[in-house]
Motif scaffolding. Structure first.
Motif, PDB file in Angstrom:
ATOM      1  N   THR A   1       0.833  -1.203   0.000  1.00  0.00           N
ATOM      2  CA  THR A   1       0.000   0.000   0.000  1.00  0.00           C
ATOM      3  C   THR A   1       0.867   1.252   0.000  1.00  0.00           C
ATOM      4  OG1 THR A   1      -1.786  -1.148   1.174  1.00  0.00           O
ATOM      5  CG2 THR A   1      -1.802   1.262   1.243  1.00  0.00           C
ATOM      6  N   ALA A   2       1.927   1.252   0.810  1.00  0.00           N
ATOM      7  CA  ALA A   2       2.824   2.403   0.866  1.00  0.00           C
ATOM      8  C   ALA A   2       3.576   2.580  -0.444  1.00  0.00           C
ATOM      9  CB  ALA A   2       3.806   2.248   2.023  1.00  0.00           C
ATOM     10  N   LEU A   3       4.104   1.495  -0.975  1.00  0.00           N
ATOM     11  CA  LEU A   3       4.859   1.572  -2.231  1.00  0.00           C
ATOM     12  C   LEU A   3       3.963   2.048  -3.373  1.00  0.00           C
ATOM     13  CD1 LEU A   3       6.849  -1.787  -1.913  1.00  0.00           C
ATOM     14  CD2 LEU A   3       7.652   0.516  -1.350  1.00  0.00           C
ATOM     15  N   ASP A   4       2.737   1.519  -3.419  1.00  0.00           N
ATOM     16  CA  ASP A   4       1.801   1.913  -4.473  1.00  0.00           C
ATOM     17  C   ASP A   4       1.380   3.370  -4.334  1.00  0.00           C
ATOM     18  OD1 ASP A   4       1.953  -0.644  -5.444  1.00  0.00           O
ATOM     19  OD2 ASP A   4       0.028  -1.301  -4.637  1.00  0.00           O
ATOM     20  N   PHE A   5       1.267   3.854  -3.088  1.00  0.00           N
ATOM     21  CA  PHE A   5       0.866   5.243  -2.882  1.00  0.00           C
ATOM     22  C   PHE A   5       1.858   6.204  -3.539  1.00  0.00           C
ATOM     23  CE2 PHE A   5       1.677   9.042  -0.248  1.00  0.00           C
ATOM     24  CZ  PHE A   5       0.526   9.745  -0.544  1.00  0.00           C
ATOM     25  N   ILE A   6       3.138   5.999  -3.301  1.00  0.00           N
ATOM     26  CA  ILE A   6       4.140   6.881  -3.902  1.00  0.00           C
ATOM     27  C   ILE A   6       4.178   6.676  -5.419  1.00  0.00           C
ATOM     28  CG2 ILE A   6       6.614   7.395  -4.008  1.00  0.00           C
ATOM     29  CD1 ILE A   6       6.723   6.734  -1.012  1.00  0.00           C
ATOM     30  N   GLY A   7       4.074   5.424  -5.834  1.00  0.00           N
ATOM     31  CA  GLY A   7       4.091   5.143  -7.266  1.00  0.00           C
ATOM     32  C   GLY A   7       2.936   5.782  -8.005  1.00  0.00           C
ATOM     33  N   ARG A   8       1.734   5.719  -7.422  1.00  0.00           N
ATOM     34  CA  ARG A   8       0.559   6.278  -8.103  1.00  0.00           C
ATOM     35  C   ARG A   8       0.498   7.792  -8.003  1.00  0.00           C
ATOM     36  NH1 ARG A   8      -3.294   5.567  -5.409  1.00  0.00           N
ATOM     37  NH2 ARG A   8      -2.657   4.176  -3.693  1.00  0.00           N
ATOM     38  N   THR A   9       0.969   8.342  -6.876  1.00  0.00           N
ATOM     39  CA  THR A   9       0.838   9.781  -6.651  1.00  0.00           C
ATOM     40  C   THR A   9       1.833  10.585  -7.478  1.00  0.00           C
ATOM     41  OG1 THR A   9       0.098   9.320  -4.385  1.00  0.00           O
ATOM     42  CG2 THR A   9       0.757  11.579  -4.893  1.00  0.00           C
ATOM     43  N   TRP A  10       3.095  10.156  -7.490  1.00  0.00           N
ATOM     44  CA  TRP A  10       4.119  10.909  -8.215  1.00  0.00           C
ATOM     45  C   TRP A  10       4.887  10.046  -9.221  1.00  0.00           C
ATOM     46  CZ3 TRP A  10       4.090  11.202  -2.700  1.00  0.00           C
ATOM     47  CH2 TRP A  10       3.476  12.354  -2.203  1.00  0.00           C
ATOM     48  N   GLY A  11       4.949   8.756  -8.965  1.00  0.00           N
ATOM     49  CA  GLY A  11       5.836   7.891  -9.733  1.00  0.00           C
ATOM     50  C   GLY A  11       7.191   7.845  -9.046  1.00  0.00           C
ATOM     51  N   TRP A  12       7.773   6.653  -8.961  1.00  0.00           N
ATOM     52  CA  TRP A  12       9.014   6.518  -8.207  1.00  0.00           C
ATOM     53  C   TRP A  12      10.176   7.258  -8.858  1.00  0.00           C
ATOM     54  CZ3 TRP A  12      10.317   5.355  -3.445  1.00  0.00           C
ATOM     55  CH2 TRP A  12       9.352   4.725  -2.647  1.00  0.00           C
ATOM     56  N   ASP A  13      10.215   7.316 -10.167  1.00  0.00           N
ATOM     57  CA  ASP A  13      11.304   8.051 -10.819  1.00  0.00           C
ATOM     58  C   ASP A  13      11.231   9.535 -10.476  1.00  0.00           C
ATOM     59  OD1 ASP A  13      12.336   5.765 -11.944  1.00  0.00           O
ATOM     60  OD2 ASP A  13      11.348   6.049 -13.889  1.00  0.00           O
ATOM     61  N   THR A  14      10.028  10.096 -10.521  1.00  0.00           N
ATOM     62  CA  THR A  14       9.851  11.504 -10.156  1.00  0.00           C
ATOM     63  C   THR A  14      10.207  11.736  -8.698  1.00  0.00           C
ATOM     64  OG1 THR A  14       8.121  11.831 -11.809  1.00  0.00           O
ATOM     65  CG2 THR A  14       8.159  13.370  -9.957  1.00  0.00           C
ATOM     66  N   ALA A  15       9.783  10.830  -7.825  1.00  0.00           N
ATOM     67  CA  ALA A  15      10.083  10.967  -6.403  1.00  0.00           C
ATOM     68  C   ALA A  15      11.593  10.944  -6.161  1.00  0.00           C
ATOM     69  CB  ALA A  15       9.402   9.851  -5.612  1.00  0.00           C
ATOM     70  N   ARG A  16      12.282  10.022  -6.823  1.00  0.00           N
ATOM     71  CA  ARG A  16      13.741   9.941  -6.634  1.00  0.00           C
ATOM     72  C   ARG A  16      14.447  11.200  -7.138  1.00  0.00           C
ATOM     73  NH1 ARG A  16      13.079   4.149  -7.034  1.00  0.00           N
ATOM     74  NH2 ARG A  16      12.613   4.283  -9.262  1.00  0.00           N
ATOM     75  N   ARG A  17      14.023  11.715  -8.277  1.00  0.00           N
ATOM     76  CA  ARG A  17      14.645  12.943  -8.793  1.00  0.00           C
ATOM     77  C   ARG A  17      14.428  14.108  -7.833  1.00  0.00           C
ATOM     78  NH1 ARG A  17      12.687  11.093 -13.813  1.00  0.00           N
ATOM     79  NH2 ARG A  17      10.839  12.420 -13.608  1.00  0.00           N
ATOM     80  N   TYR A  18      13.221  14.205  -7.303  1.00  0.00           N
ATOM     81  CA  TYR A  18      12.928  15.289  -6.363  1.00  0.00           C
ATOM     82  C   TYR A  18      13.789  15.156  -5.108  1.00  0.00           C
ATOM     83  CZ  TYR A  18      10.467  18.237  -3.022  1.00  0.00           C
ATOM     84  OH  TYR A  18      10.165  19.192  -2.082  1.00  0.00           O
ATOM     85  N   MET A  19      13.866  13.959  -4.552  1.00  0.00           N
ATOM     86  CA  MET A  19      14.660  13.758  -3.345  1.00  0.00           C
ATOM     87  C   MET A  19      16.125  14.118  -3.572  1.00  0.00           C
ATOM     88  SD  MET A  19      13.064  10.306  -1.581  1.00  0.00           S
ATOM     89  CE  MET A  19      12.991   9.265  -3.038  1.00  0.00           C
ATOM     90  N   ASP A  20      16.645  13.752  -4.735  1.00  0.00           N
ATOM     91  CA  ASP A  20      18.047  14.031  -5.028  1.00  0.00           C
ATOM     92  C   ASP A  20      18.275  15.529  -5.227  1.00  0.00           C
ATOM     93  OD1 ASP A  20      20.666  13.046  -5.343  1.00  0.00           O
ATOM     94  OD2 ASP A  20      20.500  13.195  -7.514  1.00  0.00           O
ATOM     95  N   ASP A  21      17.383  16.166  -5.983  1.00  0.00           N
ATOM     96  CA  ASP A  21      17.515  17.613  -6.187  1.00  0.00           C
ATOM     97  C   ASP A  21      17.402  18.359  -4.858  1.00  0.00           C
ATOM     98  OD1 ASP A  21      17.774  17.188  -8.882  1.00  0.00           O
ATOM     99  OD2 ASP A  21      15.707  17.741  -9.379  1.00  0.00           O
ATOM    100  N   LEU A  22      16.485  17.921  -4.010  1.00  0.00           N
ATOM    101  CA  LEU A  22      16.280  18.598  -2.734  1.00  0.00           C
ATOM    102  C   LEU A  22      17.475  18.394  -1.805  1.00  0.00           C
ATOM    103  CD1 LEU A  22      14.375  20.331  -1.105  1.00  0.00           C
ATOM    104  CD2 LEU A  22      13.251  18.244  -0.283  1.00  0.00           C
ATOM    105  N   ALA A  23      18.029  17.181  -1.768  1.00  0.00           N
ATOM    106  CA  ALA A  23      19.212  16.943  -0.944  1.00  0.00           C
ATOM    107  C   ALA A  23      20.387  17.789  -1.425  1.00  0.00           C
ATOM    108  CB  ALA A  23      19.575  15.454  -0.973  1.00  0.00           C
ATOM    109  N   ASP A  24      20.508  17.919  -2.735  1.00  0.00           N
ATOM    110  CA  ASP A  24      21.564  18.760  -3.307  1.00  0.00           C
ATOM    111  C   ASP A  24      21.383  20.210  -2.865  1.00  0.00           C
ATOM    112  OD1 ASP A  24      23.885  18.871  -4.870  1.00  0.00           O
ATOM    113  OD2 ASP A  24      22.781  19.611  -6.595  1.00  0.00           O
ATOM    114  N   TYR A  25      20.141  20.691  -2.928  1.00  0.00           N
ATOM    115  CA  TYR A  25      19.847  22.056  -2.501  1.00  0.00           C
ATOM    116  C   TYR A  25      20.134  22.237  -1.009  1.00  0.00           C
ATOM    117  CZ  TYR A  25      17.161  26.295  -1.515  1.00  0.00           C
ATOM    118  OH  TYR A  25      16.772  27.552  -1.104  1.00  0.00           O
ATOM    119  N   GLY A  26      19.689  21.265  -0.201  1.00  0.00           N
ATOM    120  CA  GLY A  26      19.920  21.356   1.228  1.00  0.00           C
ATOM    121  C   GLY A  26      21.395  21.376   1.576  1.00  0.00           C
ATOM    122  N   GLU A  27      22.172  20.545   0.893  1.00  0.00           N
ATOM    123  CA  GLU A  27      23.617  20.514   1.141  1.00  0.00           C
ATOM    124  C   GLU A  27      24.240  21.881   0.865  1.00  0.00           C
ATOM    125  OE1 GLU A  27      27.568  18.141  -0.520  1.00  0.00           O
ATOM    126  OE2 GLU A  27      25.846  18.496  -1.830  1.00  0.00           O
TER     127      GLU A  27
END
Length: 413
Positions: free
Chosen positions: A281-307
């Motif tokens: 259910t958790a995995l599908d929620f992220i997959g359906r809401t944003w897509g895992w590729d989009t989620a990973r790109r966002y997390m990486d861009d945000l971590a880069d910004y935070g750093e």
């Protein structure tokens, strides 16, 4: 803030109804949550699914438990698809350390009883290796891998510790304290050539890496779904291939013992297995809401910004600058060096984590490596650029004062 150039902040992710992504979690709004990598965060939809399953279990336990192995077997199919592995290779375990413990409890000494680990290894897994070496009458050899080592240098450092006496090698795919990758593909290929068992600790890999086992030759791989996958806590996988997997048994003996691997892991007495069943259910929620590729790109861009934002704030404070030289960077995770006097040991880093949570209302990860303290950033979809801007503006000056006080106390005779 200094004039150091900072990457443009990524636009925060939103839910379908336009609300911030954080609205899908039950995170305390009084805290800033900048440490997803330690314990994860479970979306409400998965919490609700687990509560439904628990209610079903409590309504009729005599019906629930005999039927549970079949339901878990079906769940393994879904989780295997997410990791892109064969369902028959995947067993369910409570966490990556538990999966490592299964391996330690099941293997037999074949050579000299030596186990090779690295100085980046997760403490609990390394301690388990040390206990196993004592039982075998062998020892643990630690490969020293510089933080800035590239893939070839890290590979050479590990292989240099392997000998005719080596019975097992344990390497993190993504290191917890130092937020870097290790070349487990290169190491695994060499160990397979030498017929030496290889355990990969992939605790942080599921969710951060689309196919964490692709190209990896390992006898055993363990990974947590309750970190980046956001599943209920206590959800992890043990993936094993080859003849050694038939030696693997759950840490608890139960009626499933005569069953083949991995079926024997699906029957564990009266343990609450609802975390496993709610995981898709958790995995599908992220997959359906944003897509895992989009989620990973966002997390990486945000971590880069935070750093960059937080690193610039520390640089202005300490008059020192420059990024932390991590040889094999990890998507979604970054290191920022702390001022001298903070977090130089694991105990000091843990104490700093607790103090920051209590006094600054921020959940953050502080780690140490080779006597140096770091802030470890780990972003997820519910984080926004404002979280890191707040830390840079409100917390960095306070940490600077704490560091100065710690240095003064250390210098006082």
């Amino acid at each position: 803030m200094s004039e150091t150039e900072v990457t443009t902040a990524p636009s925060p992710l939103l839910l379908a109804d336009g609300r911030p992504a954080a609205g899908a979690w039950s995170l305390d709004p009084a805290l800033r949550h900048l440490n997803h990598g330690s314990f994860g965060a479970v979306p409400l939809v998965a919490q609700e699914r687990q509560n439904e399953l628990r209610s079903e279990m409590e309504r009729s336990p005599v019906v629930w438990f005999p039927a549970l192995p079949q339901r878990l077997a079906a769940t393994r199919v879904d989780l295997a698809a997410f990791l892109r592995v064969a369902p028959d290779d995947l067993a369910l375990v409570p966490n990556a350390s538990a999966g490592a413990s299964v391996v330690y409890a099941s293997l037999s000494r074949r050579r000299g009883g030596e186990i090779v680990v690295t100085d980046h290894g997760y403490g609990a897994v390394t301690m388990g290796a040390e206990r196993l070496a004592r039982r075998w009458g062998g020892r643990v050899r630690t490969a020293r891998v510089p933080l800035d080592a590239d893939a070839q240098q890290a590979y050479e450092a590990v292989v240099a510790e392997v000998s005719e006496a080596t019975d097992l090698v344990v390497v993190d795919q993504i290191t917890s304290a130092t937020a870097r990758r290790m070349p487990v593909d290169l190491i695994g290929a060499e160990l397979r050539r030498r017929d030496i068992p290889f355990l990969v600790d992939g605790a942080h890999a599921p969710g951060l890496i689309a196919a964490p086992l692709a190209g990896v030759t390992a006898d055993f791989w363990v990974g947590n779904l309750h970190k980046w996958g956001c599943t209920p806590r206590g959800t992890a996988t043990l993936v094993a291939g080859g003849p050694l997997r038939e030696q693997l048994y759950p840490l608890i003996d139960s009626w499933g013992a005569p069953d083949p691997y991995p079926d024997r892991f699906d029957q564990q007495g009266t343990l609450d297995a609802t975390s496993y069943l709610a995981a898709p259910t958790a995995l599908d929620f992220i997959g359906r809401t944003w897509g895992w590729d989009t989620a990973r790109r966002y997390m990486d861009d945000l971590a880069d910004y935070g750093e960059q934002v937080i690193g610039a704030a520390f640089a202005e404070l300490t008059r020192a600058s420059g990024p932390v030289g991590v040889g094999m960077p990890v998507p979604g995770m970054r290191l920022v060096r702390l001022p001298a006097g903070l977090g130089a040991t694991r105990v000091e880093a843990d104490a700093l984590r607790d103090r920051v949570a209590e006094e600054l209302a921020v959940e953050a990860a502080f780690t140490s490596f080779d006597g140096i303290g770091y802030l470890r950033l780990s972003a997820h979809v519910y984080n926004t650029p404002a979280d890191y801007e707040y830390f840079a503006e409100a917390c960095v000056p306070v940490l600077g004062e704490w560091a100065r006080a710690a240095r003064e106390q250390h210098d006082t005779p």
